[in-house]
Design a protein around this motif. Structure first.
Motif, PDB file in Angstrom:
ATOM      1  N   GLN B  58      39.392  45.512  32.574  1.00 45.72           N
ATOM      2  CA  GLN B  58      40.356  45.165  33.628  1.00 45.72           C
ATOM      3  C   GLN B  58      39.826  44.016  34.477  1.00 45.72           C
ATOM      4  OE1 GLN B  58      40.839  48.970  35.511  1.00 45.72           O
ATOM      5  NE2 GLN B  58      42.573  49.572  34.206  1.00 45.72           N
ATOM      6  N   GLN B  59      38.543  44.069  34.795  1.00 44.88           N
ATOM      7  CA  GLN B  59      37.952  42.998  35.615  1.00 44.88           C
ATOM      8  C   GLN B  59      37.914  41.679  34.842  1.00 44.88           C
ATOM      9  OE1 GLN B  59      34.217  44.897  36.831  1.00 44.88           O
ATOM     10  NE2 GLN B  59      35.088  45.140  38.871  1.00 44.88           N
ATOM     11  N   GLU B  60      37.567  41.791  33.559  1.00 48.75           N
ATOM     12  CA  GLU B  60      37.569  40.622  32.685  1.00 48.75           C
ATOM     13  C   GLU B  60      38.948  39.971  32.662  1.00 48.75           C
ATOM     14  OE1 GLU B  60      36.793  40.929  28.485  1.00 48.75           O
ATOM     15  OE2 GLU B  60      34.779  41.626  28.944  1.00 48.75           O
ATOM     16  N   ARG B  61      39.951  40.797  32.469  1.00 49.22           N
ATOM     17  CA  ARG B  61      41.324  40.293  32.360  1.00 49.22           C
ATOM     18  C   ARG B  61      41.757  39.602  33.642  1.00 49.22           C
ATOM     19  NH1 ARG B  61      44.398  45.366  29.511  1.00 49.22           N
ATOM     20  NH2 ARG B  61      44.182  44.699  27.365  1.00 49.22           N
ATOM     21  N   ALA B  62      41.353  40.155  34.765  1.00 47.57           N
ATOM     22  CA  ALA B  62      41.730  39.541  36.046  1.00 47.57           C
ATOM     23  C   ALA B  62      41.161  38.124  36.131  1.00 47.57           C
ATOM     24  CB  ALA B  62      41.226  40.396  37.202  1.00 47.57           C
ATOM     25  N   ILE B  63      39.939  37.965  35.664  1.00 50.64           N
ATOM     26  CA  ILE B  63      39.321  36.626  35.654  1.00 50.64           C
ATOM     27  C   ILE B  63      40.036  35.742  34.630  1.00 50.64           C
ATOM     28  CG2 ILE B  63      37.191  35.341  35.218  1.00 50.64           C
ATOM     29  CD1 ILE B  63      35.682  37.955  36.073  1.00 50.64           C
ATOM     30  N   GLY B  64      40.366  36.339  33.487  1.00 49.55           N
ATOM     31  CA  GLY B  64      41.087  35.594  32.459  1.00 49.55           C
ATOM     32  C   GLY B  64      42.406  35.054  32.957  1.00 49.55           C
ATOM     33  N   VAL B  65      43.118  35.860  33.697  1.00 53.64           N
ATOM     34  CA  VAL B  65      44.422  35.422  34.241  1.00 53.64           C
ATOM     35  C   VAL B  65      44.216  34.355  35.308  1.00 53.64           C
ATOM     36  CG1 VAL B  65      46.395  36.159  35.630  1.00 53.64           C
ATOM     37  CG2 VAL B  65      45.612  37.579  33.723  1.00 53.64           C
ATOM     38  N   LYS B  66      43.179  34.522  36.121  1.00 52.88           N
ATOM     39  CA  LYS B  66      42.910  33.555  37.203  1.00 52.88           C
ATOM     40  C   LYS B  66      42.732  32.146  36.649  1.00 52.88           C
ATOM     41  CE  LYS B  66      39.344  32.509  40.673  1.00 52.88           C
ATOM     42  NZ  LYS B  66      38.045  32.955  41.217  1.00 52.88           N
ATOM     43  N   TYR B  67      42.063  32.033  35.490  1.00 55.43           N
ATOM     44  CA  TYR B  67      41.777  30.708  34.927  1.00 55.43           C
ATOM     45  C   TYR B  67      42.693  30.338  33.765  1.00 55.43           C
ATOM     46  CZ  TYR B  67      37.544  30.661  37.746  1.00 55.43           C
ATOM     47  OH  TYR B  67      36.663  30.650  38.800  1.00 55.43           O
ATOM     48  N   ALA B  68      43.732  31.118  33.523  1.00 59.10           N
ATOM     49  CA  ALA B  68      44.652  30.833  32.405  1.00 59.10           C
ATOM     50  C   ALA B  68      45.356  29.500  32.616  1.00 59.10           C
ATOM     51  CB  ALA B  68      45.665  31.953  32.267  1.00 59.10           C
TER      52      ALA B  68
END
Lengths: 64, 337
Positions: B58-68
């Motif tokens: 979940q934390q990874e994904r949040a970062i992934g979305v931030k830099y998408a």
């Protein structure tokens, strides 16, 4: 159409030898002031190298 | 195209089947406090429990979305692609008129070829404009023009690249597995061998992949590849027999080969070597490439790209630095950066 193109591409290395390598050799020799052997013209010498090389690549599936 | 377990390909790229299972990953103590406390304390050497893995993801994904791509600036990619394409076209008359030295044109075009693939790569993942958005046109235009110097249509490189993401390092199903080699020198030799016209070459392998996919997109990619190559060869032959063989060789033929060697050895081989692992956190790695981050187009953080392909390459470094503690918690080797 696609079948015809496939057959055409099967001999593409030979065509590349005649269509590109031959004139490239000829024009490179002319630019470098290298005379072709046996009194041949630059284009003739280019074709003498390019055509068999392309034929070899078509036959063997590799340039070297 | 759909993944074997019924996921769509897009789903599989965002969250591949089996993600979060931690299969084959030995646990290590987080080197940085992530704020995560396992539900049950685990001794070193055991796997992470499901709760920790889910929280990390979940934390990874949040970062992934931030830099998408849709959250960071990507319009410069389209500007660079159009500018470089226009410059490359202009090189031919400039060289023929003797204004542009051929060595300079060759060097610049080689950069354009390699860089063009990097820019097109963003378009492959729709990072410059997702379907249905006003930016979509620029995404597709950027992809289409950026791969022309490679004499490969965008549809083909996109199809093969998405297949690479779906089956990374699989010896038969990953189109890029053909670049596997024991060292850098052999990777460059392999790159040359793979360009041969016969059955040993990339062309034959890509035709097999497209036939196996059997999708309308794959069939269209094959036809477009033939048409583009036919058009390119017509241009080559016409120019060569008009007296401009050296110009075409120096502004297209040679840069294409130099660019392909770079793409295969730097962008593909180095990041997936030794091509023997297929798990989500193991099929590529964090490296420190000898060429540096700029000259290797940020390839050091290729792991981030495979985890979250919608992060454009210029943002993978920042995303990695935020994600690093989470990756270390999973046992990923982050020692290179």
């Amino acid at each position: 159409m696609q079948v015809a193109l496939r057959k055409f591409f099967a001999i593409m290395p030979f065509l590349f030898g005649i269509g590109f390598i031959a004139p490239l050799i000829a024009q490179s020799m002319a630019a470098l002031h290298v005379a072709p052997p046996w009194g041949l013209s630059h284009v003739s010498f280019g074709l003498l190298i390019g055509a068999p090389w392309g034929l070899y690549a078509t036959w063997r599936g590799r340039w070297l | 195209m759909s993944a074997p377990d019924g996921q769509t390909l897009e789903d599989a790229l965002i969250e591949p089947a089996g993600a979060g299972t931690g299969a084959g990953i030995a646990v290590t103590e987080p080197s940085v406090d992530t704020g995560l406390t396992p539900a049950v304390p685990l001794p070193r050497g055991d796997g992470l429990d499901a709760h920790v893995r889910r929280t990390l993801l979940q934390q990874e994904r949040a970062i992934g979305v931030k830099y998408a791509g849709h959250n960071v600036r990507t319009w410069p990619y389209a500007v660079i692609a159009i500018g470089c394409f226009a410059a490359w076209i202009s090189f031919f008359p400039l060289a023929i008129m003797g204004i542009l030295p051929l060595w300079l044109g060759c060097a610049l075009t080689s950069v354009f070829v390699a860089g063009g693939y990097v820019v097109a790569h963003e378009a492959m993942h729709s990072n410059l404009g997702r379907p249905g958005t006003p930016q979509r046109f620029w995404n597709e235009l950027t992809g289409q023009i950026s791969t022309i110097p490679l004499i490969l249509p965008f549809s083909m490189v996109k199809t093969m690249h998405l297949l690479h993401h779906q089956h990374t390092n699989h010896p038969e199903n990953d189109p890029d597995a053909i670049h596997a080699a024991p060292n850098l020198f052999m990777a460059m030799v392999k790159s040359w061998i793979n360009r041969q016209p016969g059955a040993i070459g990339t062309g034959a392998r890509w035709r097999r992949h497209c036939a196996e996919l059997g999708t309308p997109e794959a069939k269209r990619a094959v036809v477009e590849t033939m048409l583009l190559q036919l058009a390119a060869m017509t241009f080559f032959f016409a120019m060569a027999w008009s007296g401009y063989a050296i110009e075409v060789a120096m502004l297209w033929w040679l840069p294409r080969h130099l660019g392909l060697t770079y793409i295969h050895a730097v962008l593909s081989w180095a990041t997936h070597h030794p091509h023997d692992k297929t798990a989500r956190y193991e099929n590529t790695r964090v490296i420190r490439h000898p060429l540096g981050e700029v000259l290797s187009f940020g390839i050091d953080y290729h792991l981030i790209h495979h985890l979250y392909p919608h992060i454009p390459f210029h943002a993978t470094g920042a995303a990695y630095r935020e994600m690093k503690p989470l990756l270390e918690a999973r046992g990923v080797d982050c020692s290179a950066h």
